[in-house]
Design a protein around this motif. Structure first.
Motif, PDB file in Angstrom:
ATOM      1  N   VAL A   5     -55.719  27.574  85.566  1.00  0.00           N
ATOM      2  CA  VAL A   5     -56.989  28.114  85.934  1.00  0.00           C
ATOM      3  C   VAL A   5     -56.816  29.622  85.926  1.00  0.00           C
ATOM      4  CG1 VAL A   5     -59.414  28.356  87.030  1.00  0.00           C
ATOM      5  CG2 VAL A   5     -58.046  26.135  86.443  1.00  0.00           C
ATOM      6  N   ARG A   9     -57.924  32.730  83.180  1.00  0.00           N
ATOM      7  CA  ARG A   9     -58.947  33.601  83.876  1.00  0.00           C
ATOM      8  C   ARG A   9     -58.376  35.073  83.667  1.00  0.00           C
ATOM      9  NH1 ARG A   9     -61.416  30.922  89.246  1.00  0.00           N
ATOM     10  NH2 ARG A   9     -62.637  29.607  88.041  1.00  0.00           N
ATOM     11  N   TYR A  10     -57.238  35.337  83.878  1.00  0.00           N
ATOM     12  CA  TYR A  10     -56.582  36.678  83.714  1.00  0.00           C
ATOM     13  C   TYR A  10     -56.411  36.982  82.369  1.00  0.00           C
ATOM     14  CZ  TYR A  10     -55.305  37.864  88.548  1.00  0.00           C
ATOM     15  OH  TYR A  10     -55.233  38.102  89.743  1.00  0.00           O
ATOM     16  N   ARG A  12     -58.252  35.888  79.750  1.00  0.00           N
ATOM     17  CA  ARG A  12     -59.542  36.189  78.944  1.00  0.00           C
ATOM     18  C   ARG A  12     -60.053  37.555  79.521  1.00  0.00           C
ATOM     19  NH1 ARG A  12     -61.988  30.659  80.668  1.00  0.00           N
ATOM     20  NH2 ARG A  12     -61.709  29.494  78.793  1.00  0.00           N
TER      21      ARG A  12
END
Length: 178
Positions: A5, A9-10, A12
């Protein structure tokens, strides 16, 4: 929090920033280089995970891993990762970026395995065939494996076509044993 996760996130956020700055292709090459560095130099992970190594040295290692002349965005991103103490997931971030970029650009990975080297024209013909079937761009890799004796193996996406002499011989051998 889960490593997957966090890394996605990083990745994206990096992809969004790179796309907004119109340098997503350059950052893609840098993240591919980063991911490859982790595979080629297994000690990199241990060095980055070592709490005794300073952030400056880790930054220098990351900058070396992304290749020559990294973009300003990549430099800033590496500093952010280090500031947030997320350097231990950088390998996963790089791999996640590569995956997200390929999804965004509709890029499929393909591989052609033959017993002997093929001509560039043959490789191009196989690439065009895969592109026509997938309606996307293909990152194509040709590999020579003399063990397949002759024929070829074509892999892309989740598809695998094995037209090698070795598999045909194994099939005949299996039928003879019945």
């Amino acid at each position: 929090m889960d490593i997957g996760v966090i890394s996605v996130r990083y990745a994206r956020a990096l992809l969004k920033s790179a796309t907004d700055a119109h340098i997503e292709d350059a950052v893609y090459a840098e993240m591919q280089s980063m991911a490859k560095s982790y595979v080629d130099v297994p000690q990199l992970r241990y060095t980055i995970d070592n709490p005794m190594i300073s952030k400056d040295k880790k930054e220098a290692l990351f900058l070396t891993a992304v290749g020559e002349n990294p973009s300003e965005l990549t430099k800033a991103f590496i500093r952010l990762v280090l500031k947030e103490d997320r350097e231990n997931v950088m390998q996963f971030i790089a791999n996640s970026y590569v995956t997200l970029y390929r999804q965004q650009k509709n890029i499929i990975r393909g591989k052609l395995i033959t017993a002997t080297a093929v001509t560039p024209a043959t490789e191009q013909k196989m690439r065009k065939m895969v592109e026509s079937k997938t309606n996307g761009a293909v990152e194509f890799e040709a590999e020579v494996d003399p063990d397949i004796i002759g024929g070829f193996i074509l892999e892309y996406d989740t598809y695998r076509m094995d037209a090698s002499v070795k598999s045909k011989l194994n099939s005949i051998l299996t039928q003879l044993k019945k």
